[in-house]
Design a protein around this motif. Structure first.
Motif, PDB file in Angstrom:
ATOM      1  N   ARG A 223       0.826  -1.213   0.000  1.00 32.67           N
ATOM      2  CA  ARG A 223       0.000   0.000   0.000  1.00 32.67           C
ATOM      3  C   ARG A 223       0.862   1.267   0.000  1.00 32.67           C
ATOM      4  O   ARG A 223       0.522   2.264  -0.643  1.00 32.67           O
ATOM      5  N   LYS A 224       1.972   1.240   0.720  1.00 31.77           N
ATOM      6  CA  LYS A 224       2.861   2.406   0.744  1.00 31.77           C
ATOM      7  C   LYS A 224       3.454   2.691  -0.630  1.00 31.77           C
ATOM      8  O   LYS A 224       3.761   3.839  -0.961  1.00 31.77           O
ATOM      9  N   LEU A 225       3.636   1.631  -1.414  1.00 29.13           N
ATOM     10  CA  LEU A 225       4.164   1.798  -2.775  1.00 29.13           C
ATOM     11  C   LEU A 225       3.071   2.214  -3.763  1.00 29.13           C
ATOM     12  O   LEU A 225       3.320   2.363  -4.955  1.00 29.13           O
ATOM     13  N   GLY A 226       1.841   2.393  -3.265  1.00 34.11           N
ATOM     14  CA  GLY A 226       0.736   2.817  -4.120  1.00 34.11           C
ATOM     15  C   GLY A 226       0.210   1.723  -5.018  1.00 34.11           C
ATOM     16  O   GLY A 226      -0.371   2.002  -6.079  1.00 34.11           O
ATOM     17  N   LEU A 227       0.395   0.468  -4.629  1.00 36.53           N
ATOM     18  CA  LEU A 227      -0.046  -0.662  -5.440  1.00 36.53           C
ATOM     19  C   LEU A 227      -1.274  -1.317  -4.822  1.00 36.53           C
ATOM     20  O   LEU A 227      -1.591  -1.093  -3.655  1.00 36.53           O
ATOM     21  N   ASP A 228      -1.956  -2.106  -5.613  1.00 40.04           N
ATOM     22  CA  ASP A 228      -3.138  -2.839  -5.141  1.00 40.04           C
ATOM     23  C   ASP A 228      -2.760  -4.284  -4.837  1.00 40.04           C
ATOM     24  O   ASP A 228      -1.742  -4.784  -5.324  1.00 40.04           O
TER      25      ASP A 228
END
Length: 286
Positions: A223-228
């Protein structure tokens, strides 16, 4: 593995002729034969091609002009097995079995495809299992859809229970009025079941195991990497599918329940055993 000799055209025929009405010389990519008759038709597309309605329609036409009961659509990575469970001689719209050899654990789908072995091939047994496999898929899909938005049928079912005194016939207005509460009630029940299942799984782990913590760490990093992410809970491991903003899968994390081992696979590459969760960041940022 299935025991067929791909160099013997008496049992494995490339470019098998499937005449379609007035169209003569139409060919399907491969056919597995017995006594000159096709047991299985195989339509093969290039690796990575998305298997859509167009490819399915082509296989559908070939299926109707042959006596075989099994058809396979594949791009070499995804395999979809079809039959004629609903209507004889008419290929079903949905596969009764499908798997992805790059994303799924071989131990899961190998047991299913062994029934297609040359020395064990029994069409009645295969179709009998296919009926149950199809039923299971329908149940899963229906439950998933009802958890998102309960159908009229399921709301009506609960309203018609003897414990519920509606006093009148069940109308569409009543169904709509009770849809949200039905959804909330179902999510409470399924949430409890999932929670209890996780508790049982955790009890099976060794006392020093920190599996839930590892799983939460992986989720936080993703989530911190902006991924799902999409999660899967297997008897042997947790699997977390990592997707980018376009919903394209870029990696898979496995957390094994028996020994707390973490395995990461970047799509298109091999599997890597990693010692700590932070190593996942290095792979994803490469």
């Amino acid at each position: 593995m299935l025991g067929y000799d791909v160099f013997d055209t008496n049992e494995f025929m490339p470019e098998f002729v499937c005449d379609l009405g007035t169209k003569k010389g139409e060919k399907i990519d491969y056919a597995i034969l017995k006594d000159g008759e096709p047991l299985i038709l195989i339509e093969a597309k290039r690796a990575g091609m998305k298997l859509q309605k167009q490819q399915y329609s082509q296989l559908y036409r070939y299926f109707t002009v042959n006596r075989c009961r099994i058809a396979i659509l594949t791009n070499g990575i995804v395999y979809q097995m079809f039959s004629d469970i609903n209507t004889p001689n008419i290929m079903d719209d949905e596969p009764f079995l499908s798997f992805n050899i790059l994303e799924e654990d071989p131990s899961i789908y190998k047991s299913s495809i062994k029934q297609f072995c040359k020395d064990k091939f029994d069409i009645k047994n295969i179709l009998s299992k296919a009926v149950f496999q199809k039923y299971e898929k329908v149940v899963i899909k229906t439950l998933e859809q009802d958890l998102i938005s309960p159908s009229d049928e399921i709301v009506k079912y609960f309203l018609s229970r003897p414990e519920i005194k509606t006093g009148n016939r069940i109308t569409s207005q009543m169904i709509e009025k009770h849809r949200e509460i039905t959804q909330n009630a179902m999510r409470k029940v399924f949430g409890t079941i999932i929670k209890e299942e996780k508790i049982i799984d955790n009890q099976q782990l060794s006392p020093q195991s920190s599996k839930p913590d590892i799983k939460e760490q992986v989720e936080e990093i993703v989530r911190k990497l902006g991924l799902d992410l999409q999660e899967e809970n297997n008897e042997e491991f947790f699997r977390i599918h990592i997707c980018n903003s376009d919903n394209r899968k870029i990696g898979v994390v496995k957390i094994f329940k028996s020994d707390n081992k973490i395995q990461f696979r970047k799509i298109g590459e091999g599997n890597y055993d990693i010692d700590k969760v932070d190593d996942i960041i290095n792979f994803l940022e490469e």
